[in-house]
Design an enzyme around this catalytic site. Structure first.
Site, PDB file in Angstrom:
ATOM      1  N   SER A 105     -13.000  27.586 -27.049  1.00  0.00           N
ATOM      2  CA  SER A 105     -13.129  26.395 -27.875  1.00  0.00           C
ATOM      3  C   SER A 105     -12.036  26.420 -28.931  1.00  0.00           C
ATOM      4  CB  SER A 105     -14.511  26.389 -28.529  1.00  0.00           C
ATOM      5  OG  SER A 105     -14.476  25.655 -29.734  1.00  0.00           O
ATOM      6  N   GLN A 159      -7.675  -1.959   3.846  1.00  0.00           N
ATOM      7  CA  GLN A 159      -6.650  -1.142   3.191  1.00  0.00           C
ATOM      8  C   GLN A 159      -7.269  -0.322   2.042  1.00  0.00           C
ATOM      9  OE1 GLN A 159      -2.569  -2.650   2.711  1.00  0.00           O
ATOM     10  NE2 GLN A 159      -3.008  -2.749   0.532  1.00  0.00           N
ATOM     11  N   GLU A 218     -18.640  23.155 -14.763  1.00  0.00           N
ATOM     12  CA  GLU A 218     -18.968  21.824 -15.300  1.00  0.00           C
ATOM     13  C   GLU A 218     -18.113  20.747 -14.638  1.00  0.00           C
ATOM     14  OE1 GLU A 218     -18.620  22.114 -19.563  1.00  0.00           O
ATOM     15  OE2 GLU A 218     -20.142  23.674 -19.659  1.00  0.00           O
ATOM     16  N   THR A 236     -39.548  27.575 -10.074  1.00  0.00           N
ATOM     17  CA  THR A 236     -39.873  26.203  -9.674  1.00  0.00           C
ATOM     18  C   THR A 236     -40.077  25.457 -10.992  1.00  0.00           C
ATOM     19  OG1 THR A 236     -42.253  26.597  -9.600  1.00  0.00           O
ATOM     20  CG2 THR A 236     -41.076  26.936  -7.549  1.00  0.00           C
ATOM     21  N   HIS A 237     -39.706  24.226 -11.033  1.00  0.00           N
ATOM     22  CA  HIS A 237     -39.756  23.435 -12.289  1.00  0.00           C
ATOM     23  C   HIS A 237     -38.964  24.109 -13.402  1.00  0.00           C
ATOM     24  CE1 HIS A 237     -43.197  21.287 -10.409  1.00  0.00           C
ATOM     25  NE2 HIS A 237     -43.512  22.503  -9.989  1.00  0.00           N
ATOM     26  N   SER A 258       0.828  -1.219   0.000  1.00  0.00           N
ATOM     27  CA  SER A 258       0.000   0.000   0.000  1.00  0.00           C
ATOM     28  C   SER A 258       0.859   1.265   0.000  1.00  0.00           C
ATOM     29  CB  SER A 258      -0.921  -0.009   1.210  1.00  0.00           C
ATOM     30  OG  SER A 258      -0.174  -0.248   2.388  1.00  0.00           O
ATOM     31  N   LYS A 277      -8.332   3.774   1.619  1.00  0.00           N
ATOM     32  CA  LYS A 277      -7.478   4.952   1.426  1.00  0.00           C
ATOM     33  C   LYS A 277      -7.534   5.624   0.064  1.00  0.00           C
ATOM     34  CE  LYS A 277      -4.428   3.233   4.900  1.00  0.00           C
ATOM     35  NZ  LYS A 277      -5.200   1.942   4.915  1.00  0.00           N
ATOM     36  N   TYR A 286      -9.645  -6.644  12.258  1.00  0.00           N
ATOM     37  CA  TYR A 286      -9.010  -6.158  11.033  1.00  0.00           C
ATOM     38  C   TYR A 286      -9.019  -7.224   9.939  1.00  0.00           C
ATOM     39  CZ  TYR A 286      -5.687  -4.346   7.691  1.00  0.00           C
ATOM     40  OH  TYR A 286      -5.108  -3.919   6.530  1.00  0.00           O
ATOM     41  N   ASN A 314     -16.592  29.089 -22.302  1.00  0.00           N
ATOM     42  CA  ASN A 314     -17.287  27.989 -21.639  1.00  0.00           C
ATOM     43  C   ASN A 314     -17.086  27.979 -20.121  1.00  0.00           C
ATOM     44  OD1 ASN A 314     -18.115  27.035 -24.147  1.00  0.00           O
ATOM     45  ND2 ASN A 314     -16.227  25.862 -24.422  1.00  0.00           N
ATOM     46  N   ASN A 332      -2.259  -2.738  12.940  1.00  0.00           N
ATOM     47  CA  ASN A 332      -3.709  -2.508  12.884  1.00  0.00           C
ATOM     48  C   ASN A 332      -4.129  -1.251  13.653  1.00  0.00           C
ATOM     49  OD1 ASN A 332      -3.623  -4.862  11.502  1.00  0.00           O
ATOM     50  ND2 ASN A 332      -4.672  -6.114  13.037  1.00  0.00           N
ATOM     51  N   LYS A 371     -16.799  31.161 -28.389  1.00  0.00           N
ATOM     52  CA  LYS A 371     -17.154  30.447 -27.164  1.00  0.00           C
ATOM     53  C   LYS A 371     -16.394  30.898 -25.930  1.00  0.00           C
ATOM     54  CE  LYS A 371     -19.443  26.561 -27.843  1.00  0.00           C
ATOM     55  NZ  LYS A 371     -20.170  25.854 -26.927  1.00  0.00           N
TER      56      LYS A 371
HETATM   57  N1  ARG Z   1      -1.567  -1.315   4.856  1.00  0.00           N
HETATM   58  C1  ARG Z   1      -2.459  -1.802   5.847  1.00  0.00           C
HETATM   59  C2  ARG Z   1      -3.776  -1.049   5.768  1.00  0.00           C
HETATM   60  O1  ARG Z   1      -3.798  -0.010   5.214  1.00  0.00           O
HETATM   61  C3  ARG Z   1      -1.858  -1.605   7.182  1.00  0.00           C
HETATM   62  C4  ARG Z   1      -2.341  -2.556   8.213  1.00  0.00           C
HETATM   63  C5  ARG Z   1      -1.736  -3.880   7.978  1.00  0.00           C
HETATM   64  N2  ARG Z   1      -2.147  -4.826   8.968  1.00  0.00           N
HETATM   65  C6  ARG Z   1      -2.098  -6.131   8.727  1.00  0.00           C
HETATM   66  N3  ARG Z   1      -2.515  -6.891   9.650  1.00  0.00           N
HETATM   67  N4  ARG Z   1      -1.670  -6.608   7.600  1.00  0.00           N
HETATM   68  O2  ARG Z   1      -4.794  -1.470   6.233  1.00  0.00           O
END
Ligand code: ARG
Length: 461
Positions: free
Chosen positions: A277, A322, A290, A155-156, A23, A325, A317, A285, A110, A283
């Site tokens: 454009s 993971q 948007e 409205t509408h 990760s 993120k 866990y 824009n 964890n 144009k």
């Molecule tokens: N990269 C892991 C995560 O984001 C970290 C925790 C890892 N823990 C484990 N028991 N493998 O969740």
């Protein structure tokens, strides 16, 4: 491949497995938080007599140096590590030797990752709140400037009743105020520290969890160690509030796109916030509006993704987590960019006040007021509604408006019409007489603006 584990393994991890599992590519963002959490952890370990003062000092010095070198760019966070936690620990052990191996005492990745992410998100909640506040300051000054900028309310998407730009902008002010309240609530709810939960069942070391929690600015430690490592509710709540912010920005963007269209011409976007454009020279824009509207989808995506990821995970866990993120980081970046650019766009946008007033005048936005006029002259509202309905039909046929009819034409429909009808259905009267709290009349708006000013003053956080 540099890993924190391996004792019980007899084979190297397959390269593709390592990469799939790793990760670091995205959790390197948590570098600062990882160091901060580790420093608090070892300070507590020393206070509890679990490591010596020298060991603690070595670790804190080592971590501080690592932080400085990464910031300076002399130490690179590289992909050979599984995650940011492994990178920091390996760099520390390389630097200070055996004392570095004690840093992870009484901790698991964890609770470590749960802490890092929570620290990161806690800061993001404040940053987004600050950006919302800046947007609201701009909105409020626009409201003060446009108390008398008449425009049709819809409205509408059909012209309904006249209002002002101040009133219309004020609607968004309220939405953003609620968005900030949500962020505030989330902050309070999430501000408990998972550190010390260990892998899931705490630890046998005599950790002082309340102490690390206070060092890191938390209200206290999370009270169940399984929950502490498994909880991603706070992030779901944050993504949900980010989605709502985007929904508001997207509606606002949609209106600006409509207002900016050739047919409406209610606003003129600044050149710095528009694009041209490649083929059509005429144009200009509204790309920023948007894009804000378009990027709403990816923020919703992050919310739905995490809700789905979490829905079938047994305690505690699991590696699925993971996945909390990448999309969440993307959503936070997106919302911050959108808030920043949207604020710039509206602060440089000009209202085309004449076009707006003209538009409010044709389209029978004063029809309700004409009916109310008859009510004041003793006609029951339902009859008045029908009389004005017939009048509108007559006007459509003659391609004119109620206020442009002669008294004879008006009286042909109802003998209750008198010369004061013209003032009663003028745009100015229609707006200025709307004086209930929250309505667009100048005096009502001024009172609300004074309250909003107080609100912004009192919410410095
Ligand atoms: N990269 C892991 C995560 O984001 C970290 C925790 C890892 N823990 C484990 N028991 N493998 O969740």
């Amino acid at each position: 491949m540099a890993q924190l584990w391996g004792g019980r393994f007899t084979k190297e991890t397959d390269r593709r497995v390592f990469e799939f599992n790793a990760s670091i590519r995205f959790d390197k963002r948590l570098f600062e938080q990882d160091i901060e959490g580790s420093i608090a952890h070892v300070v507590m370990l020393e206070k509890q007599g679990i490591i010596t003062k020298e060991e603690k000092d070595d670790i804190v010095r080592g971590l501080t140096e690592i932080r400085e070198e990464v910031e300076k760019g002399t130490l690179a966070i590289t992909g050979e590590y599984e995650d940011i936690h492994s990178f920091v620990e390996a760099a520390l052990i390389r630097r200070i030797g055996d004392a570095g191996k004690k840093m992870h005492t009484g901790r698991s990745r964890n609770d470590q990752v749960a802490l890092d992410m929570r620290l990161y998100v806690r800061q993001e909640v404040l940053t987004v709140d600050g950006l919302l506040k800046e947007l609201m300051e701009v909105l409020l000054s626009m409201m003060e400037e446009h108390l008398d900028t008449y425009m049709p309310g819809f409205t509408h998407l059909q012209k309904a009743q006249p209002t002002t730009a101040a009133h219309h902008l004020g609607a968004y002010f309220e939405m953003f105020k609620r968005d900030r309240l949500r962020l505030h609530d989330i902050y309070v709810r999430m501000n408990y520290c998972p550190l010390g939960a260990g892998a899931l069942a705490g630890t046998t070391y005599p950790l002082d969890r309340a102490y690390t929690a206070s060092l890191l600015g938390f209200e206290g430690p999370a009270l169940n160690s399984m929950d502490a490592v498994s909880d991603r509710d706070y992030l779901i709540e944050f993504l949900s509030s980010l989605s709502t912010i985007m929904m508001h920005l997207s509606r606002f963007s949609e209106e600006i796109i409509i207002w900016n269209s050739n047919e409406y011409r209610f606003v003129e976007l600044d050149d710095a916030y528009s694009t041209g454009s490649s083929i059509m020279p005429q144009k200009k824009n509204p790309d920023i509006a948007e894009l804000v509207r378009g990027k709403t989808g990816r923020v919703y995506g992050a919310l739905i993704s995490l809700l789905t990821t979490m829905k079938g995970i047994p305690l505690a866990y699991n590696k699925d987590m993971q996945e909390d993120k990448e999309l969440a980081f993307d959503a936070m970046d997106t919302v911050k960019d959108c808030l920043f650019l949207f604020t710039g766009m509206i602060s440089t946008m000009k209202f085309q006040t004449e076009n707006m007033a003209k538009s409010a005048m044709n389209g029978f936005t004063n029809a309700t007021d004409a009916a109310d006029y008859l009510v004041l002259k003793g006609v029951p509202f339902r009859d008045a509604h029908s009389i004005i309905g017939r009048l509108v039909l007559y006007c459509i046929d003659k391609n004119t408006s109620i206020d442009a009819l002669s008294l004879e034409e008006l009286q042909a429909v109802s003998d209750k019409f008198e010369p004061d009808i013209y003032d009663a259905v003028s745009l100015k009267t229609c707006v200025e007489k709307r004086l209930t709290v929250g309505a667009p009349g100048r005096d009502a708006m001024k009172q609300v603006i004074a309250m909003e000013k107080e609100y912004l003053k009192n919410r410095e956080d």
